[in-house]
Design a protein around this motif. Structure first.
Motif, PDB file in Angstrom:
ATOM      1  N   LEU A 113      22.273  -7.307-123.618  1.00 28.56           N
ATOM      2  CA  LEU A 113      21.876  -9.099-124.045  1.00 28.56           C
ATOM      3  C   LEU A 113      20.640  -8.830-124.453  1.00 28.56           C
ATOM      4  CD1 LEU A 113      23.254 -10.001-120.952  1.00 28.56           C
ATOM      5  CD2 LEU A 113      24.541 -10.092-123.784  1.00 28.56           C
ATOM      6  N   ASP A 114      19.046  -8.236-124.165  1.00 22.86           N
ATOM      7  CA  ASP A 114      18.040  -8.449-124.809  1.00 22.86           C
ATOM      8  C   ASP A 114      18.091  -8.249-125.910  1.00 22.86           C
ATOM      9  OD1 ASP A 114      17.163  -9.758-122.407  1.00 22.86           O
ATOM     10  OD2 ASP A 114      16.196  -7.927-121.685  1.00 22.86           O
ATOM     11  N   SER A 115      18.420  -7.094-126.375  1.00 24.11           N
ATOM     12  CA  SER A 115      18.393  -6.224-127.918  1.00 24.11           C
ATOM     13  C   SER A 115      19.082  -7.521-128.522  1.00 24.11           C
ATOM     14  CB  SER A 115      18.841  -4.714-128.346  1.00 24.11           C
ATOM     15  OG  SER A 115      19.750  -4.595-127.902  1.00 24.11           O
ATOM     16  N   LEU A 116      20.291  -8.290-128.572  1.00 18.92           N
ATOM     17  CA  LEU A 116      21.191  -8.881-129.496  1.00 18.92           C
ATOM     18  C   LEU A 116      20.671  -9.917-129.451  1.00 18.92           C
ATOM     19  CD1 LEU A 116      24.403  -7.206-127.581  1.00 18.92           C
ATOM     20  CD2 LEU A 116      23.899  -7.341-129.947  1.00 18.92           C
ATOM     21  N   TYR A 117      19.831 -10.480-128.437  1.00 15.89           N
ATOM     22  CA  TYR A 117      19.006 -11.955-129.053  1.00 15.89           C
ATOM     23  C   TYR A 117      17.731 -12.189-129.471  1.00 15.89           C
ATOM     24  CZ  TYR A 117      22.011 -14.145-124.967  1.00 15.89           C
ATOM     25  OH  TYR A 117      23.250 -14.224-124.786  1.00 15.89           O
TER      26      TYR A 117
END
Length: 239
Positions: free
Chosen positions: A114-118
């Motif tokens: 989630l963090d890398s996609l955000y």
């Protein structure tokens, strides 16, 4: 050895034949584009590779293993994820819940979280608690791409991701592709927009009426031969 290879691929919807002996290859780390007009067979090709349509086992290979008859969940588990035409988001779920759905069947190897996609699309972090269908069309397309990336694919199939979007939004989405390739994923883009396809792809396949009519490196294909392969010889002469 190609990462993905189709060999004489044929596809049917009941008695209707949609693909006629299609041969393509996708190598590790490359971006290829499949171009062609409506009805050329581009989406059928993507549905076949992703396991949505069943085919002869040996007509589609992944790392030299036959996958043509595998169901979609098994194809996904091997690292082949599709961003479908029309996005197909879950309307009852939030942005973040849609992304988490993509983690089912997730491969252990890979960097997408989630963090890398955000970080890839910051606007999605701002809207993560919003209903997915409350977003703009371009933002919904970002969600669909990120949902597929959540599975940590080695091959990302993108079916008409620019369709109906404003040029500025399309540029923003395509600007993320170098980062996706840097993660180790190969990208297959289905496009009607020839110019956009030639900008991002190393190699191009043109389809018409379920057949490959032209293939080659994007930098080496001329406008006239692409036009002829896209529309057909007769239409090319009338153009």
């Amino acid at each position: 050895m190609a990462l993905i290879e189709t060999k004489g691929l044929k596809a049917f919807y009941g008695d209707f034949q949609a693909l006629f002996g299609v041969d393509i290859t996708v190598d590790a780390g490359e971006t290829i584009a499949i171009i062609g007009a409506n009805g050329a067979g581009k989406t059928t090709l993507m549905r076949s590779i992703s396991g949505v349509l069943a085919n002869d086992p040996g007509s589609i290979l992944h790392n030299d293993a036959p996958i043509g008859a595998l169901p979609a969940p098994d194809v996904l588990a091997r690292g082949i994820a599709m961003v479908p035409e029309g996005r197909k988001l879950f309307p009852s779920l939030t942005v973040e819940e849609n992304l988490l759905v993509g983690a089912y069947g997730r491969r252990a190897q890979g960097e997408w979280t989630l963090d890398s996609l955000y970080a890839l699309f910051p606007v999605l972090k701002e809207r993560r608690k919003s209903p997915a269908m409350a977003l703009s069309g371009g933002q919904q397309q970002m969600v669909a791409i990120c949902r597929a990336l959540m599975s940590n694919p080695s091959v990302l199939l993108c079916d008409e991701i620019s369709l109906g979007l404003a040029p500025a939004v399309v540029r923003a989405i395509y600007a993320a592709f170098p980062r996706i390739r840097a993660s180790g994923a190969s990208i297959v883009i289905v496009e009607q927009d020839i110019g956009q396809a030639l900008k991002v792809a190393g190699r191009v396949y043109c389809m018409m009426e379920g057949r490959i009519t032209l293939s080659g490196r994007a930098s080496e294909l001329g406008h006239d031969e692409i036009h002829k392969a896209y529309f057909g010889a007769e239409r090319h002469e009338l153009a």
